[in-house]
Scaffold this active site. Structure first.
Site, PDB file in Angstrom:
ATOM      1  N   GLU A 581     -43.428 -59.551 -49.900  1.00 28.69           N
ATOM      2  CA  GLU A 581     -42.806 -59.352 -51.201  1.00 28.69           C
ATOM      3  C   GLU A 581     -43.705 -59.832 -52.341  1.00 28.69           C
ATOM      4  O   GLU A 581     -43.778 -59.234 -53.406  1.00 28.69           O
ATOM      5  CB  GLU A 581     -41.478 -60.125 -51.228  1.00 28.69           C
ATOM      6  CG  GLU A 581     -40.692 -59.915 -52.496  1.00 28.69           C
ATOM      7  CD  GLU A 581     -39.730 -61.051 -52.764  1.00 28.69           C
ATOM      8  OE1 GLU A 581     -39.500 -61.887 -51.876  1.00 28.69           O
ATOM      9  OE2 GLU A 581     -39.217 -61.107 -53.895  1.00 28.69           O
ATOM     10  N   GLY A 583     -47.100 -60.437 -52.074  1.00 30.30           N
ATOM     11  CA  GLY A 583     -48.515 -60.090 -51.997  1.00 30.30           C
ATOM     12  C   GLY A 583     -48.896 -59.738 -50.575  1.00 30.30           C
ATOM     13  O   GLY A 583     -48.035 -59.543 -49.715  1.00 30.30           O
ATOM     14  N   MET A 652     -49.257 -64.495 -35.190  1.00 30.37           N
ATOM     15  CA  MET A 652     -48.497 -63.863 -34.120  1.00 30.37           C
ATOM     16  C   MET A 652     -49.156 -62.513 -33.842  1.00 30.37           C
ATOM     17  O   MET A 652     -48.999 -61.553 -34.601  1.00 30.37           O
ATOM     18  CB  MET A 652     -47.035 -63.700 -34.544  1.00 30.37           C
ATOM     19  CG  MET A 652     -46.362 -65.024 -34.887  1.00 30.37           C
ATOM     20  SD  MET A 652     -46.158 -66.104 -33.457  1.00 30.37           S
ATOM     21  CE  MET A 652     -44.800 -65.311 -32.638  1.00 30.37           C
ATOM     22  N   GLU A 653     -49.897 -62.475 -32.741  1.00 28.10           N
ATOM     23  CA  GLU A 653     -50.786 -61.350 -32.458  1.00 28.10           C
ATOM     24  C   GLU A 653     -50.075 -60.007 -32.426  1.00 28.10           C
ATOM     25  O   GLU A 653     -50.638 -58.973 -32.800  1.00 28.10           O
ATOM     26  CB  GLU A 653     -51.512 -61.557 -31.112  1.00 28.10           C
ATOM     27  CG  GLU A 653     -52.476 -62.720 -31.085  1.00 28.10           C
ATOM     28  CD  GLU A 653     -51.794 -64.061 -30.845  1.00 28.10           C
ATOM     29  OE1 GLU A 653     -50.556 -64.137 -30.909  1.00 28.10           O
ATOM     30  OE2 GLU A 653     -52.510 -65.062 -30.608  1.00 28.10           O
ATOM     31  N   SER A 656     -44.510 -57.824 -35.925  1.00 25.19           N
ATOM     32  CA  SER A 656     -43.047 -57.895 -35.944  1.00 25.19           C
ATOM     33  C   SER A 656     -42.469 -57.149 -34.742  1.00 25.19           C
ATOM     34  O   SER A 656     -43.020 -56.164 -34.245  1.00 25.19           O
ATOM     35  CB  SER A 656     -42.499 -57.336 -37.251  1.00 25.19           C
ATOM     36  OG  SER A 656     -42.855 -55.996 -37.348  1.00 25.19           O
ATOM     37  N   ASP A 696     -30.573 -63.030 -42.404  1.00 21.70           N
ATOM     38  CA  ASP A 696     -31.281 -61.755 -42.285  1.00 21.70           C
ATOM     39  C   ASP A 696     -31.967 -61.656 -40.932  1.00 21.70           C
ATOM     40  O   ASP A 696     -33.122 -61.267 -40.822  1.00 21.70           O
ATOM     41  CB  ASP A 696     -32.302 -61.630 -43.428  1.00 21.70           C
ATOM     42  CG  ASP A 696     -32.789 -60.187 -43.587  1.00 21.70           C
ATOM     43  OD1 ASP A 696     -32.195 -59.278 -42.968  1.00 21.70           O
ATOM     44  OD2 ASP A 696     -33.773 -59.975 -44.323  1.00 21.70           O
TER      45      ASP A 696
HETATM   46  P1  AMP Z   1     -43.254 -60.983 -44.329  1.00 26.94           P
HETATM   47  O1  AMP Z   1     -43.582 -61.028 -45.763  1.00 26.94           O
HETATM   48  O2  AMP Z   1     -43.092 -62.330 -43.730  1.00 26.94           O
HETATM   49  O3  AMP Z   1     -42.131 -60.064 -43.999  1.00 26.94           O
HETATM   50  O4  AMP Z   1     -44.536 -60.352 -43.613  1.00 26.94           O
HETATM   51  C1  AMP Z   1     -44.932 -59.016 -43.753  1.00 26.94           C
HETATM   52  C2  AMP Z   1     -45.611 -58.529 -42.487  1.00 26.94           C
HETATM   53  O5  AMP Z   1     -46.746 -59.274 -42.217  1.00 26.94           O
HETATM   54  C3  AMP Z   1     -44.729 -58.711 -41.242  1.00 26.94           C
HETATM   55  O6  AMP Z   1     -43.885 -57.633 -41.041  1.00 26.94           O
HETATM   56  C4  AMP Z   1     -45.739 -58.825 -40.149  1.00 26.94           C
HETATM   57  O7  AMP Z   1     -46.153 -57.570 -39.699  1.00 26.94           O
HETATM   58  C5  AMP Z   1     -46.898 -59.504 -40.846  1.00 26.94           C
HETATM   59  N1  AMP Z   1     -46.849 -60.941 -40.584  1.00 26.94           N
HETATM   60  C6  AMP Z   1     -46.239 -61.879 -41.328  1.00 26.94           C
HETATM   61  N2  AMP Z   1     -46.422 -63.095 -40.797  1.00 26.94           N
HETATM   62  C7  AMP Z   1     -47.162 -62.927 -39.704  1.00 26.94           C
HETATM   63  C8  AMP Z   1     -47.697 -63.797 -38.728  1.00 26.94           C
HETATM   64  N3  AMP Z   1     -47.457 -65.111 -38.761  1.00 26.94           N
HETATM   65  N4  AMP Z   1     -48.419 -63.298 -37.720  1.00 26.94           N
HETATM   66  C9  AMP Z   1     -48.643 -61.976 -37.666  1.00 26.94           C
HETATM   67  N5  AMP Z   1     -48.185 -61.108 -38.565  1.00 26.94           N
HETATM   68  C10 AMP Z   1     -47.449 -61.556 -39.575  1.00 26.94           C
END
Ligand code: AMP
Length: 877
Positions: A581, A583, A652-653, A656, A696
């Site tokens: 959200e 960046g 996290m390799e 999601s 959520d």
């Molecule tokens: P978020 O803003 O937390 O929803 O993150 C956006 C996207 O970034 C997520 O849907 C993941 O694909 C990726 N992402 C966020 N955090 C991580 C993480 N710790 N390890 C791997 N991918 C991540």
């Protein structure tokens, strides 16, 4: 009930054999209207005055009756119809009686008679020919009561009338023999002047009194007011006023049961009249079991015992026996034996070992055993029993589990002190009960433990604790954690930091072995972690509560309290992996001085942000930083002192969960999927224990690492409102991810851990269907309506019944009816331990599906008969 009339005498018939005394009364034979000869007594001295003509019966036996009735039929000539009669002509006569025990009185004086009545002709009469005359036949009934002698005589006095007595019938009334409510009431003669006669009934054959049966015989021979009743004895049942024996195969245990009933399962009654059924071989009936209960047997052995060692305590858990023996009163007892190292020689543990809640008669399949000795082998026999175990000669069902308690961290501690730091080194347990995962160092200022303590974790055997106050005494203790749980703390080591200006010193000393049960929650850090528990917010032992960043006046303080500041020069950004959200989200590496590099995810706050955006962005870090759980995304730290502001988390390799599952559609075993769900449930349990409501929870907010470990993420304060593309505005103005949200949260914003459980059910569905969109392309409005009307998502293809049932439980309308996360974890653990339970799949009722020519074949879903899903597809040409 109508009474019976019993005739005592017909005067005219008797008159033949014993003529009454008569002066001027004549006995005359006449024909009645049917030409039957009959005899009458007549008198008709109307022409002469001063008549006094008597007609008397013979002695009439009373036969026990107190009240008798006299019905007379007679004709009486109207004086006016007789030409030329003088005024002395009468139109009445008198009726008398005389009570006597003597049946052979020849003479009774007039004065001895008691008058019954003066009889006159009444209006109702029929016409009878008497010789050549047509006469009016009258019928009159009178009664005499309170008779007490053997019998009585009746007499008729004529004082100058013209009478023909056609018949005199003497009778009494009785209530007839009857059976009511299984009680027999005998023939009963009605009472004298007292209107009702109380009669006690006798219970009929094979019956017994339930309440003393009685009735009242009324004066007119009717039975009144039945009270009480009899009931058939055990082994008999009522059938039309009698008690019949129960047929073979049936029984009646109690007199108050109405009917014989079929023998319960595993029992029989070969003979008639059974009061209970006999148990089949190897089946029993406990003394307190009702006779109607099936015969039962002892349970089989408990199954799948597991142990979790925590220092010198062990938690034992097991599954209930497969065969409960047909009873619900299973209890468990434990027998503890301490064994030698090779396990060959075992002796009873004795009373020093304690069981919580108790050792015998446990109703739940878990027990905590405390006060074991460290580094020792124990063998626990878990025995299952039920209400009939004592009746069975066969040995009880038992299962044995062997446990080794962990060792304390001990032996030599090396100490190196400065004015604000202490370096400790130690040796681990010699024979740990599993691979050592980490060490935990707890320290606090002497005498300050309850208020202020710090927990540090490290994977190495050494640690430098800095930031200490100069010249202050601290207490340190160390324990190891293995896969099998926490070991005991080593002894307390007191160390004083040196005073300002003093140099370092080194010292060696021994720690004592120390036994202790309890645990400390701590924040995790990759190699060395630290978290302060201050101002009594956290107590030992116990769980922590999440602190909302908004409770801080200065949100930056929350960030400082819960997130570690990272030097930007230690971060190397490698590539963009997603968009958040605020960046970009990048992957990269983090290097902390003296330690190996780790992979991290880096979220950065795009340029040109407002103060509020910065606060909201960092709020995620101050929330995440409070958590320390293997299934919650771990915060490494934040960069706030230079731009861009960044949040660094573990990497996290597999990204999601929803995209990951879609990419690997159908590639995992059910156990793997359940393992992922277990991890998510465990993380959610941790959050709910900390009173954190996620709001959520969805597969898109779960991250997956290279070992398929799932971790809950997305803790931003504004995320539900702004960030989630699934969120839709509700009628009350909030923005909510409708498909994942519990109805009460949509309707009136009641977000609780129970609404998180609802969302968890949706995540289960997403996982089992490999990332399918819940409720497919139904509109949000339709989803809300369908849920309200009781519709629930059907089981995805190849979904084990137990998992769909668990989903349905999570989607209970009443939020208190939903399982708690702790229960979900337990259920999933059991499924993982017993994979056979996952082999039953939800039956599919697949409906006709038409495929569009250039659309990919759709997935098919099981629909239960009530929730039929019909797929419609358009043909493309
Ligand atoms: P978020 O803003 O937390 O929803 O993150 C956006 C996207 O970034 C997520 O849907 C993941 O694909 C990726 N992402 C966020 N955090 C991580 C993480 N710790 N390890 C791997 N991918 C991540």
């Amino acid at each position: 009930m109508t009474g019976d009339k019993v005739a005592l005498s017909y005067l005219l018939l008797l008159a033949l054999s014993l003529p009454p005394l008569s002066i001027y009364w004549e006995e005359i034979s006449v024909m009645d209207e049917r030409n039957t000869p009959m005899r009458t007594y007549q008198v008709c001295n109307v022409m002469e005055a001063n008549q006094n003509n008597w007609l008397r019966t013979r002695h009439i036996s009373r036969e026990g009756a107190q009240r008798v009735y006299i019905e007379i039929k007679f004709t009486l000539r109207d004086c006016n119809s007789l030409p030329g009669v003088p005024g002395t002509c009468k139109e009445t006569f008198n009726m008398y009686y005389y009570e006597s025990n003597n049946a052979n009185l020849w003479f009774i004086k007039e004065s001895q008679y008691v008058k019954i009545d003066t009889i006159a002709a009444d209006e109702s009469f029929t016409q009878v020919d008497v010789g050549d005359r047509v006469m009016k036949l009258n019928t009159e009934v009178r009664d005499i009561s309170n008779l007490s002698k053997k019998g009585f005589y009746l007499a008729f006095q004529d004082l100058g009338a013209c009478i023909a007595l056609v018949s005199v019938r003497v009778f009494y009334k009785k209530c007839p023999l009857t059976v009511l409510n299984l009680a027999q009431f005998p023939d009963t003669i009605t009472g004298g002047d007292t209107a009702l006669v109380e009669v006690h009934g006798m219970c009929v054959n094979a019956s017994e009194e339930f309440e003393a049966p009685k009735m009242y015989c009324s004066a007119d021979g009717g039975w009144l007011v039945p009270i009480g009743r009899c009931v058939c004895k055990p082994g008999f049942e009522e059938n039309k006023d009698v008690c019949q024996p129960c047929r073979p195969g049936t029984y009646k245990a109690s007199a108050t049961d109405a009917y014989c009933t079929k023998c319960p399962p595993h029992s029989s009654s070969p003979q008639e009249q059974a009061v209970e059924c006999v148990c089949e071989k190897s089946f029993y009936r406990a003394e307190t079991d009702p006779r109607s209960m099936a015969c039962t047997r002892p349970p089989s052995a408990p199954e799948n015992p597991i142990s979790t060692v925590n220092e010198t305590c062990v938690t034992l858990e097991w599954s209930p026996p497969r065969d409960t023996g047909g009873r619900g009163d299973i209890t468990y007892s434990l027998h503890c034996r301490k064994c030698s190292g090779d396990g060959r020689k075992c002796t009873p543990c004795g009373s020093s070992v304690h069981f919580v809640p108790r050792q015998f008669g446990l109703s739940s399949a878990t027990v905590l055993v405390t006060d074991l000795q460290p580094d020792s082998n124990y063998s626990f026999t878990i025995e299952s029993q039920n209400g009939v175990s004592d009746l069975s000669p066969t040995p009880r069902g038992t299962v044995v589990i062997n446990v080794t308690t962990s060792q304390t961290v001990s032996v030599v501690l090396k100490e190196r002190r400065s004015k604000d730091s202490v370096t400790l080194a130690w040796q681990g347990p010699e024979r740990p009960n599993g691979a050592i995962v980490e060490y935990e160092v707890i320290y606090y200022e002497k005498n300050q433990r309850e208020q202020n303590y710090t927990v540090l974790k490290t994977r190495s055997n050494m640690m430098t604790v800095d930031g200490l106050k100069p010249g202050t005494t601290y207490v340190f203790r160390v324990r190891a954690r293995t896969d099998g749980g926490y070991g005991s703390y080593g002894g307390e080591i007191e160390l004083e930091t040196s005073h300002e200006g003093k140099g370092m010193n080194d010292k060696y000393f021994c720690a004592f072995l120390f036994r202790h049960c309890g645990y400390i929650k701590a924040k995790q850090d990759p190699d060395e972690e630290k978290m302060q528990f201050q101002h009594g917010r956290v107590k030992l032992p116990g769980s922590r509560t999440y602190i909302h960043p908004h409770t801080y006046e200065d949100p930056n303080q929350a960030v400082r309290d819960f997130a570690k500041e990272i030097d930007a020069s230690n971060i190397r950004i490698e590539r963009v992996i997603g968009a958040g959200e605020f960046g970009e989200v990048c992957s990269g590496r983090l290097r902390v001085q003296g330690k190996r590099e780790i992979y991290v995810a880096i979220k950065s706050l795009k340029a040109g942000y407002s103060d509020k955006q910065r606060r909201d962005f960092l709020s995620e870090a101050s929330i995440m930083g409070q958590f320390d759980h293997p299934n919650i995304i771990r915060l490494e730290g934040v960069v706030t002192r230079c731009k861009p502001v960044m949040i660094i988390t573990e990497f996290m390799e597999n990204g999601s969960l929803d995209t990951f599952l879609k990419k690997h559609d159908g590639q995992f075993t059910v156990i793997q999927l359940v393992g992922m769900l277990r991890g998510i449930a465990s993380g959610m349990k941790y959050l709910s224990d900390m009173s954190y409501v996620h709001r959520d929870l969805a597969a898109r907010n779960i991250l997956v690492n290279s070992n398929l470990v799932c971790k809950v993420s997305d803790f931003g304060l504004s995320r539900v409102l702004e960030d989630d593309p699934e969120a839709a505005y509700t009628t009350r103005g909030g923005k909510i991810p409708i498909r994942w949200t519990a109805p009460e949260a949509i309707a009136y914003r009641k977000f609780t851990s129970a609404s998180d459980v609802w969302s968890y059910g949706i995540v289960m569905w997403e996982v089992i269907s490999y990332g399918e969109r819940p409720y497919w392309e139904m509109s949000n409005q339709d989803v809300i309506k369908a849920i309200d009307e009781g519709y629930r998502l059907p089981a995805p293809m190849d979904c084990p019944v137990v998992l769909h049932q668990l989903m349905l439980d999570c989607w209970e309308k009443g939020r208190s009816d939903r399982p708690k996360f702790g229960q979900i974890v337990t259920i999933l653990d059991k499924l993982i331990r017993n994979p056979a339970s996952l082999r039953e799949f939800v039956l599919c009722h697949i409906h006709t599906v038409t495929f569009g020519l250039d659309t990919p074949p759709p997935k098919l879903y099981c629909a239960d008969p009530q929730n039929i899903i019909i797929f419609t597809f358009t043909f493309y040409t």
